[in-house]
Design an enzyme around this catalytic site. Structure first.
Site, short mmCIF file in Angstrom:
data_model
loop_
_atom_site.label_atom_id
_atom_site.label_comp_id
_atom_site.label_asym_id
_atom_site.label_seq_id
_atom_site.Cartn_x
_atom_site.Cartn_y
_atom_site.Cartn_z
N ASP A 233 0.81 -1.21 0.00
CA ASP A 233 0.00 0.00 0.00
C ASP A 233 0.85 1.27 0.00
O ASP A 233 2.02 1.26 0.40
CB ASP A 233 -0.88 0.05 1.26
CG ASP A 233 -2.01 -0.96 1.21
OD1 ASP A 233 -2.00 -1.83 0.32
OD2 ASP A 233 -2.90 -0.89 2.08
N HIS B 193 -5.53 9.19 0.70
CA HIS B 193 -5.53 8.35 1.91
C HIS B 193 -6.38 8.89 3.06
O HIS B 193 -5.99 8.84 4.23
CB HIS B 193 -4.08 8.16 2.40
CG HIS B 193 -3.88 6.88 3.16
ND1 HIS B 193 -4.25 6.71 4.47
CD2 HIS B 193 -3.33 5.70 2.79
CE1 HIS B 193 -3.92 5.51 4.88
NE2 HIS B 193 -3.37 4.86 3.87
N HIS C 113 3.69 -2.23 3.09
CA HIS C 113 3.71 -0.90 2.50
C HIS C 113 5.01 -0.70 1.73
O HIS C 113 6.10 -0.93 2.29
CB HIS C 113 3.57 0.18 3.57
CG HIS C 113 2.29 0.12 4.32
ND1 HIS C 113 2.08 -0.76 5.37
CD2 HIS C 113 1.12 0.80 4.16
CE1 HIS C 113 0.85 -0.62 5.83
NE2 HIS C 113 0.24 0.33 5.12
#
Length: 503
Positions: free
Chosen positions: A330, A385, A472
């Site tokens: 992510d 986000h 991530h």
């Protein structure tokens, strides 16, 4: 006889004068060599300051005259990832750099105070920005700053805007937009209050007294803004006009509502449709503090259980059953970490799914394209986000739609699935997209521990057939620990699939 006496007196005077000069010189040297109280305190403060290693990079942006400065630190206690704009104009650069320096130094100082009391406390600082362009040629740069510490779950979020004409170097202000006219300022104040009360996402959370205080007709109350071809946006930090749980508030005033008060050069272009919303939304928080499991994963768990039961009935040896796992990343792409992760995945012939932020795809289009060309699946992780459950339906739709749009424009491929930031999703959010919602069942917490060895430890303790692993591709420790994770999973008989292939 008088002449010799004058010579004697002259000799004594010369001696005394010379001694005085030598004494003053020695004293001056002493003062020069001796640190002042300010220098001494600064020196002591510097000695007390634990050095934090920083990597600084510079890349071009998609906006003429603007480059991006990237500062990163993988320091265990005080990691940070900072991006900010710079131009060819020194005054603008100094203004932005001072803001960045102040935030970074405050974060490091806070960290040192906390670790002095508890050595286990770790921090997280992220500063990202987006660029909003107006047809007049002016840029609005909106910086999103979020910081937190492991001993404080709330953290700090802040939005600041900077403005520039990239050709002239002039920095326009809110007063410039309204010709420094106090009557127009008063009208703007009324419109902003109306827009705040009309915002569905703020309903039932407004701080009435604060709203009127912070929208009084004073130029300084309106400095945190951005201008687009469709709207004028105003940014408010958490707990300023609405309860802290709502987060930062972004208030949108369409330019057609400002007709007659905003200066002619900033008016709504004639070719633009009116009442068009802006693409901007709530701030970015790159640390990826996600924590909810998806309904999809629960359904997959049931499927795995059923498969295992049928396997037992058929008396098939468990080692012959193909085990699958979906690796997901992510918040990228990132100019360094994503590249390294792609290299590791290529060595293992492993496919993964990258849930990208639209704002980062915009700044790193070649990286997004490289992910696609390497055969990985592209996912949508919104533009900036935000927690989508705190936004109205229109803003949620734009966060998702604009991200899908830029992913397809840059890569030629459509996003196959959607992952809401923080795992925050409800029926209203689901209704704004046709993409399947994908979360996870193994959270590596790589944003928190920043430890390559810990990454493997968590995967070992939680992975199972059909797992979706959350990582991530913005943390160096994740890239450093990925090789060991893949080696382990391969040794355990797992094959790597995308989230679409896992269904």
């Amino acid at each position: 006889m008088k002449r010799p006496r004058r010579k004697a007196r002259s000799a004594w005077i010369d001696i005394i004068f010379s001694v005085a000069i030598l004494s003053l010189t020695a004293f001056a040297v002493f003062l020069f060599m001796k640190p002042t109280d300010h220098q001494s305190n600064a020196s002591e403060k510097k000695e007390e300051h634990r050095p934090v290693p920083v990597i600084v990079d510079q890349i071009a942006s998609n906006y003429p005259g603007i480059k991006i400065i990237i500062e990163t630190s993988n320091d265990k206690r005080t990691p940070f990832a900072i991006q900010y704009p710079q131009s060819i104009h020194s005054e603008f650069n100094e203004e932005v750099t001072k803001y960045i320096t102040d935030i970074r130094e405050q974060y490091i100082n806070d960290s040192e105070k906390k670790t002095a009391k508890n050595d286990d406390v770790t921090g997280e600082l992220n500063i990202a920005f987006e660029t909003l362009l107006h047809h007049s040629g002016n840029y609005s740069f909106v910086l999103f700053n979020s910081s937190s510490f492991s001993d404080d779950q709330n953290g700090v979020m802040e939005i600041r805007s900077f403005h520039l004409n990239p050709e002239t170097g002039e920095r326009f202000t809110i007063a410039d937009l309204f010709a420094h006219d106090l009557e127009k300022l008063s009208a703007l104040s009324t419109l902003l209050r109306e827009a705040i009360y009309e915002d569905e996402s703020l309903k039932n959370h407004l701080l009435i007294d604060e709203i009127h205080l912070r929208t009084e007709p004073s130029w300084r109350n309106f400095n945190n803004f951005a201008l687009t071809d469709e709207a004028l946006l105003f940014y408010f930090d958490p707990a300023t006009i609405a309860e802290e749980s709502v987060g930062p508030a972004i208030i949108n005033i369409p330019l057609d509502r400002l007709k007659g008060i905003i200066s002619d050069e900033y008016q709504l272009p004639e070719h633009q449709p009116q009442n068009q919303d802006t693409d901007a939304s709530n701030p970015i928080d790159h640390n990826g503090k996600e924590g909810k499991q998806s309904e999809k994963v629960e359904r997959d768990d049931e499927k795995v259980s059923d498969d295992q039961d049928s396997t037992k009935d058929a008396e098939t040896p468990i080692e012959n059953v193909e085990k699958k796992v979906a690796l997901t990343f992510d918040d990228g792409p990132d100019p360094k970490v994503t590249k390294q992760i792609l290299e590791v995945l290529a060595r293992h012939d492993a496919k993964a799914t990258f849930f990208m932020l639209g704002s980062r795809v915009e700044y790193y289009p070649e990286l997004a394209k490289a992910v696609m060309e390497a055969g990985h699946e592209l996912g949508n992780h919104t533009w900036n986000h935000p927690d989508l459950t705190k936004l109205n339906a229109d803003r949620v739709r734009k966060e998702i739609a604009n991200t899908s749009k830029i992913i397809e424009e840059v890569t030629g491929e459509q996003a196959k699935s959607f992952r809401p930031p923080y795992g925050a999703v409800n029926q209203s959010v689901r209704a704004q997209t046709d993409l399947p919602v994908t979360l996870w069942d193994v959270d590596t917490l790589d944003w928190k521990h920043r430890n390559a060895n810990k990454l493997l430890e968590i995967v070992k303790g939680n992975v199972k057939d059909g797992s979706t692993i959350l990582m991530h591709d913005i943390h160096q420790s994740t890239a450093d620990g990925l090789e060991d994770v893949l080696n382990y999973l391969e040794a355990e008989g797992y094959t790597f699939v995308t989230v679409s292939e896992l269904d």
